[in-house]
Design a protein around this motif. Sequence first.
Motif: not given
Lengths: 107, 107
Positions: B9, B11, B47-53, B59-61, B64
Amino acid sequence: MKKGMIKVSVMYPNGEGKTFDMDYYINKHIPLIEALLGDVLKGTEIEKGLGGAAPKSIAPFAGVGNMYFNSVKEFGKAFGPNTEKIMGDLPNFTNIEPVVQISEVLA
Amino acid sequence: MKKGMIKVSVMYPNGEGKTFDMDYYINKHIPLIEALLGDVLKGTEIEKGLGGAAPKSIAPFAGVGNMYFNSVKEFGKAFGPNTEKIMGDLPNFTNIEPVVQISEVLA
């Protein structure tokens, strides 16, 4: 394929003094998540970190759990009411605070 | 399935002043990697980052790229001679230094 799906990755960063019980994780924690989320969880992929970019380096993440959902809404609806049960199981296998990535699978 | 395979991966961590051209990444960079690595590359997931927790968190990344191989050896053999060409394409779409995770897919 998984194109268009929502992928939620729970990543456990390696670090000094960090512990991660892969056996518990894969045989107890993942089945717990599967049981709690039911059909809304469309698939999982579980990883064990082997290394990083540099030869013989430690993997950035000890373990990664990837979960696939049809939408962010479905993920939130299924995960929300179970967050406490799922997070409450973490001390049983790790002292790591995970990083969570929500992604859209583009291809 | 991908059980037993090696997953690499790449990232790209989000951060202040960081840029990531998803269009170039998916239409030029990934096809470049596919062309260079050939049959040894058993699959990809982009992957396209959308968000985190936390709700509405970044998003952290930003992105990816996951690549699947039959073994660490096959990955190294295919990637090694092409590292310069692949890494040399990064400035064309991002100013982020990626984090690389090499994992074994357990399940």
